[in-house]
Design a protein around this motif. Structure first.
Motif, PDB file in Angstrom:
ATOM      1  N   ALA A   1       0.929  -1.189   0.060  1.00 47.53           N
ATOM      2  CA  ALA A   1       0.015   0.168   0.023  1.00 47.53           C
ATOM      3  C   ALA A   1       0.914   1.166   0.166  1.00 47.53           C
ATOM      4  O   ALA A   1       1.564   1.422   0.919  1.00 47.53           O
ATOM      5  CB  ALA A   1      -0.903   0.075   1.058  1.00 47.53           C
ATOM      6  N   VAL A   2       0.671   1.934  -0.885  1.00 46.73           N
ATOM      7  CA  VAL A   2       1.413   3.270  -1.170  1.00 46.73           C
ATOM      8  C   VAL A   2       0.611   4.545  -1.287  1.00 46.73           C
ATOM      9  O   VAL A   2      -0.225   4.455  -2.205  1.00 46.73           O
ATOM     10  CB  VAL A   2       2.272   3.117  -2.455  1.00 46.73           C
ATOM     11  CG1 VAL A   2       3.188   4.357  -2.823  1.00 46.73           C
ATOM     12  CG2 VAL A   2       3.536   1.874  -2.319  1.00 46.73           C
ATOM     13  N   ALA A   3       1.077   5.586  -0.656  1.00 42.34           N
ATOM     14  CA  ALA A   3       0.302   6.823  -0.669  1.00 42.34           C
ATOM     15  C   ALA A   3       1.273   7.798  -1.679  1.00 42.34           C
ATOM     16  O   ALA A   3       2.461   7.722  -1.512  1.00 42.34           O
ATOM     17  CB  ALA A   3       0.112   7.550   0.655  1.00 42.34           C
ATOM     18  N   VAL A   4       0.448   8.690  -2.504  1.00 42.60           N
ATOM     19  CA  VAL A   4       0.972   9.589  -3.187  1.00 42.60           C
ATOM     20  C   VAL A   4       0.819  10.884  -2.601  1.00 42.60           C
ATOM     21  O   VAL A   4      -0.457  11.248  -2.848  1.00 42.60           O
ATOM     22  CB  VAL A   4       0.904   9.467  -4.699  1.00 42.60           C
ATOM     23  CG1 VAL A   4       1.322  10.454  -5.539  1.00 42.60           C
ATOM     24  CG2 VAL A   4       1.289   8.193  -5.527  1.00 42.60           C
TER      25      VAL A   4
ATOM     26  N   THR B   1      -3.603  11.234  -1.936  1.00 42.77           N
ATOM     27  CA  THR B   1      -4.321  11.919  -0.865  1.00 42.77           C
ATOM     28  C   THR B   1      -3.456  13.051  -0.304  1.00 42.77           C
ATOM     29  O   THR B   1      -2.289  13.225  -0.372  1.00 42.77           O
ATOM     30  CB  THR B   1      -4.521  10.700   0.292  1.00 42.77           C
ATOM     31  OG1 THR B   1      -5.408  11.381   1.347  1.00 42.77           O
ATOM     32  CG2 THR B   1      -3.119  10.536   0.965  1.00 42.77           C
ATOM     33  N   HIS B   2      -4.260  14.042   0.204  1.00 43.97           N
ATOM     34  CA  HIS B   2      -3.831  15.167   1.027  1.00 43.97           C
ATOM     35  C   HIS B   2      -3.683  14.712   2.363  1.00 43.97           C
ATOM     36  O   HIS B   2      -3.251  15.703   3.158  1.00 43.97           O
ATOM     37  CB  HIS B   2      -4.564  16.476   0.782  1.00 43.97           C
ATOM     38  CG  HIS B   2      -4.470  17.044  -0.506  1.00 43.97           C
ATOM     39  ND1 HIS B   2      -5.395  16.725  -1.539  1.00 43.97           N
ATOM     40  CD2 HIS B   2      -3.599  17.954  -1.160  1.00 43.97           C
ATOM     41  CE1 HIS B   2      -4.950  17.657  -2.914  1.00 43.97           C
ATOM     42  NE2 HIS B   2      -3.834  18.271  -2.506  1.00 43.97           N
ATOM     43  N   ASP B   3      -4.325  13.772   2.896  1.00 40.61           N
ATOM     44  CA  ASP B   3      -4.641  13.499   3.984  1.00 40.61           C
ATOM     45  C   ASP B   3      -3.594  12.767   4.835  1.00 40.61           C
ATOM     46  O   ASP B   3      -3.190  11.545   4.496  1.00 40.61           O
ATOM     47  CB  ASP B   3      -5.889  12.502   4.453  1.00 40.61           C
ATOM     48  CG  ASP B   3      -6.373  12.389   5.800  1.00 40.61           C
ATOM     49  OD1 ASP B   3      -5.514  12.270   6.625  1.00 40.61           O
ATOM     50  OD2 ASP B   3      -7.419  12.023   5.841  1.00 40.61           O
ATOM     51  N   ALA B   4      -2.754  13.442   5.509  1.00 41.12           N
ATOM     52  CA  ALA B   4      -1.622  12.986   6.190  1.00 41.12           C
ATOM     53  C   ALA B   4      -1.859  11.695   7.169  1.00 41.12           C
ATOM     54  O   ALA B   4      -1.176  10.672   7.158  1.00 41.12           O
ATOM     55  CB  ALA B   4      -0.868  13.790   7.118  1.00 41.12           C
ATOM     56  N   GLU B   5      -3.059  11.671   7.798  1.00 42.12           N
ATOM     57  CA  GLU B   5      -3.186  10.413   8.555  1.00 42.12           C
ATOM     58  C   GLU B   5      -3.614   9.150   7.697  1.00 42.12           C
ATOM     59  O   GLU B   5      -3.369   8.304   8.068  1.00 42.12           O
ATOM     60  CB  GLU B   5      -4.540  10.473   9.365  1.00 42.12           C
ATOM     61  CG  GLU B   5      -4.313  11.442  10.516  1.00 42.12           C
ATOM     62  CD  GLU B   5      -5.482  11.845  11.388  1.00 42.12           C
ATOM     63  OE1 GLU B   5      -6.548  11.101  11.189  1.00 42.12           O
ATOM     64  OE2 GLU B   5      -5.560  12.788  12.243  1.00 42.12           O
ATOM     65  N   LEU B   6      -4.249   9.441   6.519  1.00 46.70           N
ATOM     66  CA  LEU B   6      -4.573   8.201   5.346  1.00 46.70           C
ATOM     67  C   LEU B   6      -3.088   7.878   4.977  1.00 46.70           C
ATOM     68  O   LEU B   6      -3.019   6.648   4.790  1.00 46.70           O
ATOM     69  CB  LEU B   6      -5.498   8.885   4.463  1.00 46.70           C
ATOM     70  CG  LEU B   6      -5.715   7.940   3.374  1.00 46.70           C
ATOM     71  CD1 LEU B   6      -6.158   6.440   3.944  1.00 46.70           C
ATOM     72  CD2 LEU B   6      -6.830   8.482   2.498  1.00 46.70           C
ATOM     73  N   ALA B   7      -2.443   8.662   4.589  1.00 49.76           N
ATOM     74  CA  ALA B   7      -1.163   8.342   4.025  1.00 49.76           C
ATOM     75  C   ALA B   7      -0.299   7.548   5.278  1.00 49.76           C
ATOM     76  O   ALA B   7       0.638   6.596   4.521  1.00 49.76           O
ATOM     77  CB  ALA B   7      -0.127   9.613   3.773  1.00 49.76           C
ATOM     78  N   ALA B   8      -0.440   8.069   6.386  1.00 48.88           N
ATOM     79  CA  ALA B   8       0.325   7.117   7.387  1.00 48.88           C
ATOM     80  C   ALA B   8      -0.060   5.547   7.556  1.00 48.88           C
ATOM     81  O   ALA B   8       0.871   4.804   7.875  1.00 48.88           O
ATOM     82  CB  ALA B   8       0.310   7.844   8.691  1.00 48.88           C
TER      83      ALA B   8
END
Length: 224
Positions: A38-41, A201-208
């Protein structure tokens, strides 16, 4: 077949020309995503996040560079072949849900299976029940809340058991309570199906919640 890397990106560039000259939307971006990762951009508006996601899915063609999905060179294929690859292996979740308004929740989830010529009713029913919408099968999108619509979107994405899931600001249109429910569901389904997940995402909690974060700034990758 299993691959060490679900996604391989090499020297990806996207340039556009306007009245002021050439503009680099993406500049020499390279990275890999492991199978099941799972990777956040992330990045500020205009950093190239959604452009990158569109190129990873083969929805657009880059100025230069290479993208491999599950070992397939995406841009060595024509548009029809890229569409076939997406249909076979890729699911999408969008901020704006992208449900068809004239279809019920059940019919929306059945649609990708029907297009692939696969049995649809039982699988779609089971997936809607999995996302907590057993009592909403025959509701049209306009009669569903935003959170319910996004759960239908999740069910539609996962019902085909995709190897890859691309999500573009999946909670951007939701309040915090519904957003939290959708996030919990998305990651539960990701783990259950071992789907490779790439989300913008712009959401730091989601990215984490992701195993890794790819940070874009002015089209350049800061951390791979």
């Amino acid at each position: 077949m299993n691959y060490i890397h679900s996604i391989e990106v090499s020297q990806l560039c996207q340039r556009v020309t306007d009245s002021s000259g050439e503009l680099d939307i993406l500049n020499n971006v390279s990275f890999t995503v492991a199978d099941g990762e799972a990777v956040a951009v992330t990045g500020s508006s205009g950093s190239g996040k959604s452009t990158l996601l569109g190129l990873l899915a083969g929805l657009d063609v880059p100025s230069s560079g290479q993208v491999k999905l599950l070992g397939h060179d995406l841009f060595a294929r024509d548009e029809e072949a890229r569409a076939a690859l997406r249909a076979a292996h890729v699911g999408f979740v969008f901020q704006s849900f992208q449900l068809l308004p004239n279809l019920t929740a059940l019919e929306n989830v059945m649609l990708p299976l029907e297009l692939a010529g696969k049995p649809a009713l039982e699988a779609a029913s089971d997936m809607l029940e999995r996302v907590g919408l057993k009592d909403r099968y025959h509701h049209y999108p306009k009669t569903l809340s935003g959170g319910e619509q996004q759960r239908v979107s999740l069910a539609r994405a996962f019902v085909v058991q995709p190897r890859l899931l691309f999500a573009d600001e999946p909670t951007g249109s939701l309040d915090s309570q519904n957003g939290a429910k959708v996030i919990e569901l998305m990651f539960a389904l990701h783990r259950e199906h071992r789907t490779t997940l790439v989300l913008v995402t712009h959401d730091a909690e989601l990215a984490a919640l992701c195993q890794r974060e790819l940070k874009l700034s002015a089209g350049c990758l800061l951390d791979a």
